[in-house]
Design an enzyme around this catalytic site. Structure first.
Site, PDB file in Angstrom:
ATOM      1  N   GLU A   1       1.292  -6.382   6.675  1.00 29.31           N
ATOM      2  CA  GLU A   1       2.603  -5.749   6.859  1.00 29.31           C
ATOM      3  C   GLU A   1       3.753  -6.634   6.390  1.00 29.31           C
ATOM      4  O   GLU A   1       3.743  -7.844   6.585  1.00 29.31           O
ATOM      5  CB  GLU A   1       2.822  -5.396   8.330  1.00 29.31           C
ATOM      6  CG  GLU A   1       1.928  -4.290   8.848  1.00 29.31           C
ATOM      7  CD  GLU A   1       2.099  -2.971   8.142  1.00 29.31           C
ATOM      8  OE1 GLU A   1       3.204  -2.660   7.656  1.00 29.31           O
ATOM      9  OE2 GLU A   1       1.114  -2.228   8.069  1.00 29.31           O
TER      10      GLU A   1
ATOM     11  N   ASP B   1       0.807  -1.224   0.000  1.00 23.99           N
ATOM     12  CA  ASP B   1       0.000   0.000   0.000  1.00 23.99           C
ATOM     13  C   ASP B   1       0.842   1.277   0.000  1.00 23.99           C
ATOM     14  O   ASP B   1       0.302   2.372   0.163  1.00 23.99           O
ATOM     15  CB  ASP B   1      -0.999   0.014   1.172  1.00 23.99           C
ATOM     16  CG  ASP B   1      -0.343  -0.228   2.521  1.00 23.99           C
ATOM     17  OD1 ASP B   1       0.791   0.242   2.746  1.00 23.99           O
ATOM     18  OD2 ASP B   1      -0.969  -0.900   3.367  1.00 23.99           O
TER      19      ASP B   1
ATOM     20  N   ARG C   1       1.138   6.889   0.082  1.00 28.23           N
ATOM     21  CA  ARG C   1       0.304   5.855   0.713  1.00 28.23           C
ATOM     22  C   ARG C   1      -1.017   5.845  -0.025  1.00 28.23           C
ATOM     23  O   ARG C   1      -1.628   6.889  -0.220  1.00 28.23           O
ATOM     24  CB  ARG C   1       0.111   6.190   2.184  1.00 28.23           C
ATOM     25  CG  ARG C   1      -0.858   5.306   2.942  1.00 28.23           C
ATOM     26  CD  ARG C   1      -0.302   3.906   3.091  1.00 28.23           C
ATOM     27  NE  ARG C   1      -0.918   3.136   4.143  1.00 28.23           N
ATOM     28  CZ  ARG C   1      -2.115   2.561   4.060  1.00 28.23           C
ATOM     29  NH1 ARG C   1      -2.861   2.686   2.992  1.00 28.23           N
ATOM     30  NH2 ARG C   1      -2.577   1.865   5.082  1.00 28.23           N
TER      31      ARG C   1
ATOM     32  N   ASP D   1      -5.511  -1.246   2.968  1.00 29.95           N
ATOM     33  CA  ASP D   1      -4.473  -1.639   3.908  1.00 29.95           C
ATOM     34  C   ASP D   1      -4.086  -3.059   3.545  1.00 29.95           C
ATOM     35  O   ASP D   1      -4.952  -3.918   3.363  1.00 29.95           O
ATOM     36  CB  ASP D   1      -4.981  -1.569   5.346  1.00 29.95           C
ATOM     37  CG  ASP D   1      -3.861  -1.743   6.356  1.00 29.95           C
ATOM     38  OD1 ASP D   1      -2.746  -1.258   6.110  1.00 29.95           O
ATOM     39  OD2 ASP D   1      -4.110  -2.372   7.398  1.00 29.95           O
ATOM     40  N   THR D   2      -2.786  -3.299   3.399  1.00 30.29           N
ATOM     41  CA  THR D   2      -2.304  -4.634   3.076  1.00 30.29           C
ATOM     42  C   THR D   2      -1.555  -5.193   4.278  1.00 30.29           C
ATOM     43  O   THR D   2      -1.092  -4.442   5.128  1.00 30.29           O
ATOM     44  CB  THR D   2      -1.377  -4.617   1.845  1.00 30.29           C
ATOM     45  OG1 THR D   2      -0.248  -3.781   2.106  1.00 30.29           O
ATOM     46  CG2 THR D   2      -2.112  -4.130   0.606  1.00 30.29           C
TER      47      THR D   2
ATOM     48  N   ARG E   1       3.763  10.730   4.430  1.00 36.31           N
ATOM     49  CA  ARG E   1       3.533  10.178   3.090  1.00 36.31           C
ATOM     50  C   ARG E   1       2.348  10.897   2.440  1.00 36.31           C
ATOM     51  O   ARG E   1       1.348  11.172   3.114  1.00 36.31           O
ATOM     52  CB  ARG E   1       3.230   8.678   3.159  1.00 36.31           C
ATOM     53  CG  ARG E   1       4.346   7.874   3.772  1.00 36.31           C
ATOM     54  CD  ARG E   1       3.965   6.420   3.943  1.00 36.31           C
ATOM     55  NE  ARG E   1       2.881   6.282   4.906  1.00 36.31           N
ATOM     56  CZ  ARG E   1       2.468   5.111   5.407  1.00 36.31           C
ATOM     57  NH1 ARG E   1       3.021   3.992   5.016  1.00 36.31           N
ATOM     58  NH2 ARG E   1       1.482   5.070   6.274  1.00 36.31           N
TER      59      ARG E   1
END
Length: 190
Positions: free
Chosen positions: A86, A64, A78, A83-84, A130
């Site tokens: 980690e 992401d 970002r 959300d992917t 970001r």
């Protein structure tokens, strides 16, 4: 050929060679940063991105987060609404399906030009500095949404609803029902 044309030709050739290298399927380390090669293109890359409205993805941090060449500046961005799992957070172990999500993002965008879209409801940057963006490939594919549709990412609302929230929630629901990607019960069944 004039000096200016020679520089433009050489710069365009460098970008083409970099794109061909990446497209040939040669291994590119996960942490590969092609920005030094892109920096050698210099003014041509900046001019090209201003004329086309496209930015070059120079590095994929994880599923992401990517680095883009915006003009002559490299920015970490970002992706909004996703959300992917980690892979690079030093406080957490690599999460199930994180490597696959990062690899999918690399396949989609690394070394390619993308259109960047911001969302005024989300602000310009997150707490880590970001830039917050939506990414679209040159052919119109909506990268953020595709990651959710194919089960590489969860829909993620940070604080406030965002422009494509309903679409992303529906995409996640469809991916769950179809058991795609991280929703497949056999994927993380350790």
């Amino acid at each position: 050929m004039s000096r200016k044309r020679s520089v433009l030709f050489f710069s365009a050739l460098c970008v083409l060679v970099a794109q061909l290298f990446l497209a040939e399927g040669r291994p590119v380390p996960f942490d590969a940063d092609i920005s030094p090669l892109v920096a050698s293109v210099g003014e041509t890359a900046a001019t090209s991105s201003k004329q086309t409205g496209l930015s070059l993805v120079t590095k994929v941090v994880d599923g992401d987060t990517v680095k883009l060449l915006l003009g002559t500046t490299t920015e970490t961005v970002r992706l909004i609404g996703i959300d992917t799992p980690e892979t690079v957070d030093p406080r957490k172990p690599v999460q199930c399906f994180g490597k696959e999500a990062s690899e999918k993002m690399k396949q989609l965008v690394l070394g390619k030009y993308v259109r960047v879209e911001v969302d005024e409801t989300q602000g310009e940057r997150d707490k880590y500095g970001r830039m917050l963006v939506y990414l679209f490939l040159a052919d119109g594919i909506f990268v953020n949404k595709l990651m959710v549709e194919e089960g590489y990412a969860h829909e993620y609302t940070y604080r406030l609803p965002y422009r494509y929230q309903a679409e992303f929630k529906k995409a996640e629901e469809d991916a769950r029902e179809a058991k795609r990607g991280l929703w497949n019960p056999d994927v993380c069944s350790e």
